[in-house]
Design an enzyme around this catalytic site. Sequence first.
Site, PDB file in Angstrom:
ATOM      1  CG  HIS A   1       8.998  -9.822   0.098  1.00  0.00           C
ATOM      2  ND1 HIS A   1       9.091 -10.202  -1.350  1.00  0.00           N
ATOM      3  CD2 HIS A   1       9.901 -10.540   0.433  1.00  0.00           C
ATOM      4  CE1 HIS A   1       9.874 -11.152  -1.465  1.00  0.00           C
ATOM      5  NE2 HIS A   1      10.408 -11.563  -0.311  1.00  0.00           N
TER       6      HIS A   1
ATOM      7  CB  SER B   1      -1.995  20.402   0.261  1.00  0.00           C
ATOM      8  OG  SER B   1      -3.270  20.727  -0.543  1.00  0.00           O
TER       9      SER B   1
ATOM     10  CE  LYS C   1      -1.468  15.780   1.392  1.00  0.00           C
ATOM     11  NZ  LYS C   1      -1.512  14.429   1.227  1.00  0.00           N
TER      12      LYS C   1
ATOM     13  CD  GLU D   1       5.726  13.091  -3.036  1.00  0.00           C
ATOM     14  OE1 GLU D   1       5.013  13.915  -3.927  1.00  0.00           O
ATOM     15  OE2 GLU D   1       5.418  13.338  -1.911  1.00  0.00           O
TER      16      GLU D   1
END
Length: 460
Positions: free
Chosen positions: A157, A278, A284, A291
Amino acid sequence: MSKVLWAGRLEEKPEDEAFAFQASISVDRRLALDDIRGSRAHALMLGRQGIIPAETAAALDAELERMAAELESGALEIDETAEDIHSFIEGVLTERLGDAGRTIHAGRSRNDQVALDFRLCLKRRVPEILAELAETLRVLLDRAEEHAASVMPGYTHLQRAQPVTLGHHLVAWCAGLERDYGRFEDALSRLDECPLGAGALAGSTLPLDREAVARDLGFGGPTLNSMDSVAGRDFALELASACAILMTHLSRFCEDIAIWASEEFKFVDLAEKWSTGSSIMPQKKNPDFAELIRGKAARTAGSLTTLITLLKGLPYAYNKDLQEDKEALFDSLDTVRSCLRMFRGMTGSAVFNTPRMEAACTGGFLEATDAAEYLVRRGLPFRKAHEAAALVVRDCAAAGQRTIAERSLPELKARSNLFEADIYTALTPRACVEARNLPGGPAPQEVLRQIAALRGKRGL
Ligand code: ARG
């Protein structure tokens, strides 16, 4: 525009836009060398069987060989206005050899031809995927071996559950990938039948030698039934499914990585060359590769849906709908190949923050199950042991303590008399992991055994 193969029957030809709509050259151009290979075997067989003169067969074979070399060198370019790769190859052959070129299509249809080319192409491509998969497994197993004893929290979980090791987690990934390997192998073994000789759907009256052609092309044998040969695409469906399942695996692994790379977790530091920045936020460092692999899993799920929907309700035997099969599967195979390579680069170079992983095993009472099992070993029924351990956890929480070991022995005994001084050494994250040495468990020695088992199974 090259001449269409069916010009004898129809006086009119579709207009350019309509012709281009039904053409498949933009996709099946990738089958050019497979088409030539199949055509050479077919021509030689026609010659051996006396269906065409031996010299004609030899001339066809030689010219096709030359065309393959020219395609590879770039001397021969595929005409994008041709209808499909089969028309293009036969067209060039006829241009160059005249009537000899016109003999090659005896006993053959584009229906069995495309089924053959597709299978030949997959017999080339799937072993490439298997090699990428094996190499990916090798890299992951190396990382798992390196971290067989690196303690980390295991989650259910997405909540800290019990201590495991990073090696154990990585072998969990590998176990899925190893089954993916088996799925591709299975699909490969089932598609190893040669459809040539099935003709349009009903074979041929000519004395073709299907066995010989199958053997020449490296197949296990000819297909059983001519209608199935031109209508069946479950081999493509099976591979699309293997691709989608593999990508589902990679996508989940990438989700783990993206979570681990977050500031909140900080379990992994991805190499700079396997990260991106970024355009606006100077600080970043994003896990874009993880992804994107996760995102690309959607394409393979889509291709599987395309193929299964394409086949559903399609009457036997060949229908032009089947032309849609290649684009979907090619996209899946391309996606799998590139994603495996990227995933491997990213995970092979990642630096795992093992101190932080081990520290994350303390404070969330991940040792509570071990405390309960300690009591079970001393004879307490599990349900009572579970309750006693739960009460200890509540006591800790009330007292602002972060681990069970922070409670004194009398305090522990207040919840169960069976607690003794050895409880304190049994509850460290490392002790918890080491005690879980059943087959399949996270104990370092056991993880090493799992790694060896996978290496042994696939010769890694
Ligand atoms: N381009 C077709 C395909 O990919 C080849 C077979 C065409 N056969 C036909 N009768 N139109 O399926």
